[in-house]
Design a protein around this motif. Structure first.
Motif, PDB file in Angstrom:
ATOM      1  N   LYS A 186      38.226  48.353  37.607  1.00 60.72           N
ATOM      2  CA  LYS A 186      38.765  47.170  38.290  1.00 60.72           C
ATOM      3  C   LYS A 186      39.868  46.514  37.472  1.00 60.72           C
ATOM      4  CE  LYS A 186      34.731  46.000  41.102  1.00 60.72           C
ATOM      5  NZ  LYS A 186      33.494  45.193  41.157  1.00 60.72           N
ATOM      6  N   GLU A 190      43.748  46.194  38.549  1.00 56.02           N
ATOM      7  CA  GLU A 190      44.276  44.849  38.678  1.00 56.02           C
ATOM      8  C   GLU A 190      45.590  44.686  37.901  1.00 56.02           C
ATOM      9  OE1 GLU A 190      42.940  42.957  40.899  1.00 56.02           O
ATOM     10  OE2 GLU A 190      44.688  41.690  40.441  1.00 56.02           O
ATOM     11  N   LYS A 193      48.397  46.537  39.593  1.00 55.82           N
ATOM     12  CA  LYS A 193      48.872  45.819  40.771  1.00 55.82           C
ATOM     13  C   LYS A 193      49.759  44.646  40.346  1.00 55.82           C
ATOM     14  CE  LYS A 193      46.072  45.219  44.291  1.00 55.82           C
ATOM     15  NZ  LYS A 193      44.911  45.182  45.224  1.00 55.82           N
ATOM     16  N   ASP A 229      41.478  50.451  45.457  1.00 56.88           N
ATOM     17  CA  ASP A 229      42.784  49.944  45.881  1.00 56.88           C
ATOM     18  C   ASP A 229      42.894  49.891  47.401  1.00 56.88           C
ATOM     19  OD1 ASP A 229      45.536  49.184  45.512  1.00 56.88           O
ATOM     20  OD2 ASP A 229      46.109  51.256  45.958  1.00 56.88           O
ATOM     21  N   GLU A 231      40.531  49.717  49.575  1.00 52.67           N
ATOM     22  CA  GLU A 231      39.656  48.705  50.163  1.00 52.67           C
ATOM     23  C   GLU A 231      40.309  47.328  50.150  1.00 52.67           C
ATOM     24  OE1 GLU A 231      35.349  50.854  49.194  1.00 52.67           O
ATOM     25  OE2 GLU A 231      36.069  49.229  47.906  1.00 52.67           O
ATOM     26  N   GLN A 232      41.224  47.143  49.220  1.00 53.15           N
ATOM     27  CA  GLN A 232      41.954  45.863  49.176  1.00 53.15           C
ATOM     28  C   GLN A 232      43.299  45.978  49.907  1.00 53.15           C
ATOM     29  OE1 GLN A 232      42.450  45.060  44.976  1.00 53.15           O
ATOM     30  NE2 GLN A 232      40.295  45.417  44.537  1.00 53.15           N
ATOM     31  N   GLY A 234      45.678  48.098  49.270  1.00 52.00           N
ATOM     32  CA  GLY A 234      46.776  48.404  48.349  1.00 52.00           C
ATOM     33  C   GLY A 234      47.361  49.791  48.548  1.00 52.00           C
TER      34      GLY A 234
END
Lengths: 405, 405
Positions: A186, A190, A193, A229, A231-232, A234
């Motif tokens: 994670k 993060e 990103k 990624d 799932e968000q 991205g």
């Protein structure tokens, strides 16, 4: 005439990895050096049947096929993702390649310019380093520990060098076999990103998980960066997968999955590189995967059970006196064991010695773009049978004893 | 995230060739655009038998194989050269690839730096242009006429630009189907030797010779540049061959032959690009070639007889009124017919029109790196069956009539 090669050729490795391979093949040595699965575990008879069925279905399968590869096989991958990871990956987001080596090569060709900085794990996969060298990239290693890549070091390098790409393999990496913790996964995602850094996630070894836990349960506890990624919502991860380690290398079927724009440009590069991978091979593989006589989960379970026996044997052998002082990461999957030799023994020197006795491994320095890893070695435990493993490890240990005395 | 692609991506074609392909496949159009052999002429049953035999021989064939490709298949190629051209090519001078597109890509990657000048024929193969663009080469066309490349223009360009490489296809080139005269072959080779210019000779279409003369006799009258060079002890030619047009594309087997140092570096690049081509596919192909039930010469004769019928049909159709004023090179081999449209009609415009009627071809401009070939088109006659050929050509001719009126 004298040839005047492109500038990048001078950055290519001295062909020594290749020459190990070739000498081994010629002289039938014991190799703990290569990245090979066990051929006796290939689903040979079932693949033979699948091939028979494919050839009976008419000549179209021998023709050029779709540039992105068999749509049916891309759909199969999507279904697999849905079952294993509850993830929906549109077949348009997938490009079939000739294996994970080609996938990383295609990505690097379209994304990395000469002198661009690319970050890799420490140590890193030799195949990936080879691609980055040929492209003329500036390769830097991010510090890693037993939990995976260290976010602080990644951020330091991002800020200092503005890298173009991060290559990572969070599940059973080549060469260490390490698994990144969920927190690290994670944290790294993060950071990438935040700084808009593309990640190439090589998951070629992700199904080779040893121990009682099923691959599916493992994958749910340790989702891929790609999954986290997606799932968000991205698009920061280009996922690299392969059937070379799970079914058979000679099918030459791997894939890339990611943002459609990225896949589209990689697909054009793929066409430039070799038009397309074999539609015949993809059809044979698909026929196998869809056969009622073949069960993916059972096949993977069988593979992992046998590989677990081999790695346990290797770990046992490493307890023998000659190996004393060797530091070993005990991997829970993958194909390799990474060992740091005692007394700062040199891996290349040990190899020279070992080859004279008819056994080989990969010196750790070949997993670094920098001057590191000299006293480490990478041992493959999936290809040698148990007898070869026993003999090979004993021969290496004799060499260690001789070098130390 | 926004992707920031490598600089070379901006030089890549706009994916339009690919999009023609994909739309065609989806909508079952008639395509005279592609570079496809006729699938109904593949030796399907014999390949199926060969596959069966290969799968019965044990799992090693599904493992990674030698980096340079099957030694037995490289020996077969050597034997073939000895029979056809009385030429001895050591298997160490041969690298098996996944087809001629990959061969030229590998060569360009190790030999051509960004901004290096590369010379090509006029017009040139679109696949070769694609490779050169991705590598960022400066591509210049050498003038050609019906006898082949014009030595005076080649020398002018060599002197003016100091090029790194010459790409040529002296027998049945894509897209013109032209054959260089023996004098031109000798003159071009002589020039390249004098100026130390490496030649990449693509002979992928060299076996597709129509008419009464046998391929062997043709090859003796028109030896490859590779042969002419080797006979003089030279190393100026990298020869590119393929089984995609003669046996079947989905085998993905092609090869490079040349100086051992060049082959060695290409082989390292091949390993970087995708490790190696499929040992399974090479074994199936070899089994076919060695089968007493398969005769190479008879197979090629059968292919050429059928393709000759198709090109004669196409030439007949080109005599119809709507095509009046079209200039056509009548090729004696290969897979394509190059036609210059009357009234300076635009090939791209004609294609847009033709696609609305369900037929396609390749606009000539795509065979140039410069702003040329706009009123030419490339027609493939090997893939469409006779009925499709008839219908396709009629539809295109209707479009021509409409654009002219």
């Amino acid at each position: 005439m004298e040839f005047s090669f492109a500038a990048s050729v001078s950055h290519m490795p001295s062909f020594s990895v290749r020459s190990i391979d070739n000498r081994q093949r010629r002289e039938s040595w014991i190799s703990l050096a290569e990245e090979l699965p066990a051929e006796e575990l290939f689903p040979l008879a079932q693949l033979g049947e699948a091939a028979g069925a494919v050839f009976s279905a008419g000549p179209l399968v021998l023709q050029y096929g779709e540039a992105a590869g068999s749509l049916a096989l891309r759909k199969w991958l999507n279904t697999r993702w849905q079952i294993d990871q509850k993830l929906n990956v549109d077949p348009e987001d997938i490009l079939l390649t000739s294996g994970s080596q080609q996938t990383i090569d295609l990505l690097v060709r379209i994304y990395v310019d000469r002198e661009d900085t690319v970050l890799v794990e420490s140590p890193a996969s030799p195949g990936c380093l080879q691609v980055l060298r040929l492209q003329g990239a500036n390769v830097l290693h991010v510090d890693c520990d037993e939990e995976g890549m260290i976010p602080e070091d990644l951020e330091r390098l991002i800020v200092a060098y503005g890298p173009k790409l991060l290559c990572a393999s969070p599940s059973f990496a080549n060469p260490t076999g390490r698994v990144w913790s969920l927190e690290r996964r994670k944290a790294i995602l993060e950071l990438c990103k935040r700084y808009e850094l593309l990640i190439a996630e090589d998951d070629s070894y992700g199904d080779l998980r040893y121990g009682l836990e099923s691959v599916r349960s493992f994958r749910r506890r340790y989702p891929s960066l790609f999954q986290l990624d997606r799932e968000q919502g991205g698009n920061h991860v280009l996922y690299i997968g392969s059937f070379s380690k799970t079914i058979a290398p000679a099918l030459r079927v791997g894939w890339a999955a990611g943002d459609q724009r990225l896949i589209e440009v990689m697909s054009a590069a793929k066409q430039t590189a070799d038009w397309q991978s074999s539609s015949m091979n993809q059809a044979i593989l698909l026929r196998l995967l869809q056969s009622p006589r073949f069960n993916w989960d059972n096949h993977i379970t069988m593979l992992n059970r046998e590989y677990e026996i081999r790695i346990k044997l290797m770990l046992e052998l490493l307890k023998r006196p000659n190996w004393q002082g060797t530091q070993v990461d005990v991997p829970s999957g993958g194909m390799f064991l990474w060992a740091v030799l005692p007394d700062q023994l040199d891996g290349e020197e040990l190899l020279t010695h070992a080859m004279s006795k008819g056994v080989s491994f990969l010196p750790g320095a070949r997993c670094y773009a920098s001057d590191e890893g000299n006293s480490a070695i990478r041992l493959n435990f999936t290809h040698p049978g148990r007898d070869e493993l026993l003999l090979g490890m004993n021969l290496i240990s004799e060499c260690i004893a001789e070098l130390r005395s």
